[in-house]
Enzyme design. Structure first.
Site, mmCIF file in Angstrom:
data_model
loop_
_atom_site.group_PDB
_atom_site.id
_atom_site.type_symbol
_atom_site.label_atom_id
_atom_site.label_comp_id
_atom_site.label_asym_id
_atom_site.label_seq_id
_atom_site.Cartn_x
_atom_site.Cartn_y
_atom_site.Cartn_z
ATOM 1 N N SER A 123 0.826 -1.215 0.000
ATOM 2 C CA SER A 123 0.000 0.000 0.000
ATOM 3 C C SER A 123 0.860 1.265 0.000
ATOM 4 O O SER A 123 1.980 1.270 0.501
ATOM 5 C CB SER A 123 -0.889 0.029 1.246
ATOM 6 O OG SER A 123 -1.655 -1.143 1.334
HETATM 7 N N1 SAH Z 1 -0.998 -4.566 3.969
HETATM 8 C C1 SAH Z 1 -0.157 -5.023 2.867
HETATM 9 C C2 SAH Z 1 -0.802 -4.852 1.521
HETATM 10 C C3 SAH Z 1 -1.760 -5.903 1.304
HETATM 11 S S1 SAH Z 1 -2.408 -6.049 -0.322
HETATM 12 C C4 SAH Z 1 1.202 -4.380 2.902
HETATM 13 O O1 SAH Z 1 1.426 -3.497 3.711
HETATM 14 O O2 SAH Z 1 2.039 -4.820 2.130
HETATM 15 C C5 SAH Z 1 -3.889 -6.915 0.140
HETATM 16 C C6 SAH Z 1 -3.677 -8.326 0.585
HETATM 17 O O3 SAH Z 1 -4.916 -8.827 0.992
HETATM 18 C C7 SAH Z 1 -3.154 -9.236 -0.504
HETATM 19 O O4 SAH Z 1 -1.957 -9.814 -0.093
HETATM 20 C C8 SAH Z 1 -4.251 -10.281 -0.651
HETATM 21 O O5 SAH Z 1 -3.774 -11.588 -0.926
HETATM 22 C C9 SAH Z 1 -4.900 -10.217 0.733
HETATM 23 N N2 SAH Z 1 -6.258 -10.753 0.823
HETATM 24 C C10 SAH Z 1 -7.303 -10.631 -0.031
HETATM 25 N N3 SAH Z 1 -8.381 -11.292 0.449
HETATM 26 C C11 SAH Z 1 -8.009 -11.825 1.642
HETATM 27 C C12 SAH Z 1 -8.681 -12.647 2.617
HETATM 28 N N4 SAH Z 1 -9.934 -13.032 2.490
HETATM 29 N N5 SAH Z 1 -7.980 -12.995 3.713
HETATM 30 C C13 SAH Z 1 -6.698 -12.622 3.895
HETATM 31 N N6 SAH Z 1 -6.009 -11.871 3.009
HETATM 32 C C14 SAH Z 1 -6.660 -11.478 1.893
#
Ligand code: SAH
Length: 281
Positions: A123
């Site tokens: 992000s």
């Molecule tokens: N917070 C992260 C960015 C995450 S991007 C950082 O700082 O790098 C969003 C993430 O949510 C992705 O890795 C995706 O795989 C995850 N995601 C999507 N649906 C999800 C679910 N149901 N449970 C857990 N993770 C999920």
């Protein structure tokens, strides 16, 4: 926008349409894509790569110490309106460049999303700051005992949260990213941080209730498990699709001391989809 006859916020569950009509304190406004730049924390991989290529490169030969760049990022966040010194201090500590591919390390302190593999992106710093700042403005006060993050991704936001909360649980559904985050976070030796492989739509009942729940992926609804697992005085910050506005918005849900629920719509955002179940990779 809200007029003099705006009714008081209703209790959970509220439909989104109803929320927009009824819950709109004067201090907050619904921002549509027409009148505001959409925050895009996790742009598609191609966009992130193109932007990374266009960005002004930082000087080379930094020897792995990017502290000055990180502090510059924090100064920009403050200039952009982040007033939470706790959040700024946490972001001044966490080496964001260690969460991206080394080829992109010099872009790590620009306000941009960057690829972290498996089609996901880390992000934007401004979005992390905004969401964590909102989380800390929970009704029960700024201290965070227990926080649940949905969507560990590379682990950057989890590391920021771990600076601020006594206990942070972060759930990721993709094994590849979960394992990568475990590897990347290990050298930071953060206390109170637990990474979980699982479907974040279910929350993580083992460590509930949470003072704060923060989602880094957005769906068409807010899973009930999240609201159930929120402590009284706690706050949930999550992107969710708004059918009326036709875009994703940042939703803030508070559980008050008496157990009642109030939800507010904030600005338009664009996060990766909240998927169901464990992923294949
Ligand atoms: N917070 C992260 C960015 C995450 S991007 C950082 O700082 O790098 C969003 C993430 O949510 C992705 O890795 C995706 O795989 C995850 N995601 C999507 N649906 C999800 C679910 N149901 N449970 C857990 N993770 C999920």
């Amino acid at each position: 926008m809200s007029g003099p006859s705006t009714p008081k916020p209703r209790h959970w569950p509220l439909s989104l349409e109803r929320t927009q009509r009824t819950v709109r304190p004067a201090s907050e406004r619904v921002v549509t894509t027409a009148d505001a730049q959409t925050l895009r924390p996790q742009r598609p991989l191609s966009d992130a790569l193109r932007e990374a290529a266009l960005l002004r490169g930082a000087p080379t030969g930094y020897g792995g110490d990017l502290t000055a760049f990180r502090l510059h990022m924090v100064a920009r966040l403050r200039q952009a309106g982040c007033r939470d010194e706790g959040v700024l201090a946490a972001m001044a500590c966490v080496p964001r460049h260690q969460f991206v591919d080394s080829a992109l390390a010099t872009q790590a302190y620009e306000d941009t999303s960057l690829p972290i593999g498996l089609g996901q992106t880390i992000s934007k710093p401004s979005v992390v700051a905004r969401m964590v700042e909102l989380l800390r403005q929970r009704p029960g006060g700024p201290g965070l005992e227990r926080v649940l993050e949905i969507g560990t991704g590379g682990g950057y936001q989890a590391a920021v949260l771990a600076q601020l909360a006594m206990r942070t649980i972060s759930v990721e559904r993709l094994r590849g990213l979960h394992e990568r985050a475990v590897r990347q976070l290990a050298p930071l030796q953060l206390t109170g941080l637990t990474l979980v492989l699982g479907d974040g739509r279910l929350g993580h009942s083992l460590a509930a209730p949470y003072d704060g729940i923060i989602a880094a992926a957005g769906g068409h609804d807010l899973p009930h498990a999240w609201v159930d697992q929120l402590a009284r005085g706690g706050r949930l910050v999550a992107p969710v699709q708004d059918p009326a506005l036709g875009c994703q918005v940042l939703m803030v849900v508070d559980k008050l001391g008496d157990g009642s629920i109030v939800q507010r719509v904030h600005e338009a955002v664009r996060f990766v989809p909240l998927e169901s179940g464990l992923g294949d990779s």
